[in-house]
Design an enzyme around this catalytic site. Structure first.
Site, PDB file in Angstrom:
ATOM      1  CB  THR A   1      -0.910   0.010   1.243  1.00  0.00           C
ATOM      2  OG1 THR A   1      -1.635  -1.207   1.295  1.00  0.00           O
ATOM      3  CG2 THR A   1      -1.880   1.178   1.191  1.00  0.00           C
TER       4      THR A   1
ATOM      5  CE1 TYR B   1     -15.842  -0.184  -6.349  1.00  0.00           C
ATOM      6  CE2 TYR B   1     -15.824  -2.199  -7.648  1.00  0.00           C
ATOM      7  CZ  TYR B   1     -16.382  -0.967  -7.343  1.00  0.00           C
ATOM      8  OH  TYR B   1     -17.483  -0.545  -8.039  1.00  0.00           O
TER       9      TYR B   1
ATOM     10  CE1 TYR C   1      -1.737  -4.336   5.267  1.00  0.00           C
ATOM     11  CE2 TYR C   1      -0.884  -4.256   3.027  1.00  0.00           C
ATOM     12  CZ  TYR C   1      -1.253  -3.616   4.191  1.00  0.00           C
ATOM     13  OH  TYR C   1      -1.138  -2.244   4.283  1.00  0.00           O
TER      14      TYR C   1
ATOM     15  NE  ARG D   1      -4.721   2.634   1.983  1.00  0.00           N
ATOM     16  CZ  ARG D   1      -3.984   3.693   1.677  1.00  0.00           C
ATOM     17  NH1 ARG D   1      -3.236   4.276   2.589  1.00  0.00           N
ATOM     18  NH2 ARG D   1      -3.987   4.183   0.472  1.00  0.00           N
TER      19      ARG D   1
ATOM     20  CE  LYS E   1       1.419  -3.674   6.876  1.00  0.00           C
ATOM     21  NZ  LYS E   1       1.813  -2.895   5.677  1.00  0.00           N
TER      22      LYS E   1
ATOM     23  CB  ILE F   1       5.052  -4.525   7.923  1.00  0.00           C
ATOM     24  CG1 ILE F   1       5.375  -6.010   8.087  1.00  0.00           C
ATOM     25  CG2 ILE F   1       5.243  -4.092   6.471  1.00  0.00           C
ATOM     26  CD1 ILE F   1       4.553  -6.936   7.221  1.00  0.00           C
TER      27      ILE F   1
END
Length: 295
Positions: free
Chosen positions: A45, A109, A135, A140, A164, A205
């Site tokens: 990202t 999305y 992840y 987001r 993550k 991370i």
């Protein structure tokens, strides 16, 4: 599996005149290596992966692998997409050129069900043999990879070794760590690195470590060495910086901070991301005076 753990940097992607600046990218990775990070993670990202072409995405992974070759630094290659087939292609490429592991963001999305997430991740992970990290960043992606789904993936797919976790929730991290001792959890939020690590996370991370990798390395190593006093001091000292670096959408502030600190020659983003507001620049200039950024 030789799984990447420890201090990891979610690399930004530098642009120059609208193109990826691979020469600058290499120099930024060398700076990370010199600072002692354990792992660099290209094309996540923070690396604006959603607006990179597939060619650019692959080039960035290639540079990361080549730069880290013959060092102790591993490459956790970003290979995520909202299209499962595209993610598989990127993961296979990363494996072929020598990446040590794959990091794959939850599909954005589409908003798949938990069964859709399970099938998505199972398909990508089974397309490669190298270690694979889930992840989860629902802020987001608009989809949340729930603990029971993540655990099922860990149980069913041999190369899935960790996640993550970027919900910002310590309760969520505990829900994951308490179920399987060998399912590794990594902090995906700079603001809670210390409590995540002392709770059992096997690394971070980090966005902030693009700017101050030396401090993030020391924070992680201090916890691993049970020097909690030193680690907590670093964590608290970084509070203002961590906070301002997320005052606008990541990676807008971190790239601006790197530009203001002389680490980037130009401040460029891919639309729809734009340069930070004047207010954000003023905040960054004020707070950066409190930190030493080693070139």
């Amino acid at each position: 599996m030789d799984t990447p753990i420890g201090s990891m940097t979610a690399l930004i992607t530098p642009f120059k005149n609208g193109k990826v600046d691979l020469e600058k990218y290499e120099s930024l990775i060398k700076r990370q290596i010199n600072a002692g990070v354990d792992v660099v993670s290209p094309c996540g990202t923070t690396g604006e992966s959603a607006t990179l072409t597939h060619k650019e995405h692959k080039e960035c992974i290639e540079v990361a692998v080549a730069t880290c070759k013959n060092t102790n630094v591993k490459v956790l290659a970003g290979a995520g997409s909202n299209a499962t087939a595209e993610a598989c292609e990127l993961a296979k490429f990363a494996q072929e050129i020598g990446a040590n592991a794959i990091l794959s963001i939850a599909p954005y999305y589409n908003k798949p069900t938990q069964e859709g997430l399970y099938q998505h991740y199972k398909t990508i992970a089974q397309s490669v043999e190298i270690p694979f990290m889930l992840y989860n960043v629902p802020g987001r992606t608009a989809v949340d990879l729930l603990p029971e789904t993540a655990i099922k993936l860990f149980d069913d797919v041999k190369n899935i070794y960790g996640i993550k976790e970027a919900t910002g929730s310590l309760e969520r991290a505990t829900a994951l760590m308490s179920q399987r001792e060998n399912f590794l959890v990594f902090s995906g939020d700079d603001g809670i690195d210390f409590p995540m690590l002392v709770s059992g996370a096997k690394g971070i991370i980090s966005v902030t470590s693009n700017l101050v990798p030396d401090l993030k390395v020391k924070l992680v190593n201090s916890v691993f060495n049970k020097d909690y006093e030193t680690a907590l001091k670093i964590h608290n000292d970084l509070y203002e910086l961590n906070k301002v670096l997320f005052c606008e959408s990541n990676p807008i502030p971190i790239k601006a901070a790197m530009y203001l600190s002389g680490l980037l020659d130009s401040l460029e983003f891919r639309l729809p991301l734009t340069k930070p507001s004047r207010e954000t620049i003023d905040k960054l200039e004020k707070i950066l005076k409190k930190y030493e950024v080693i070139k």
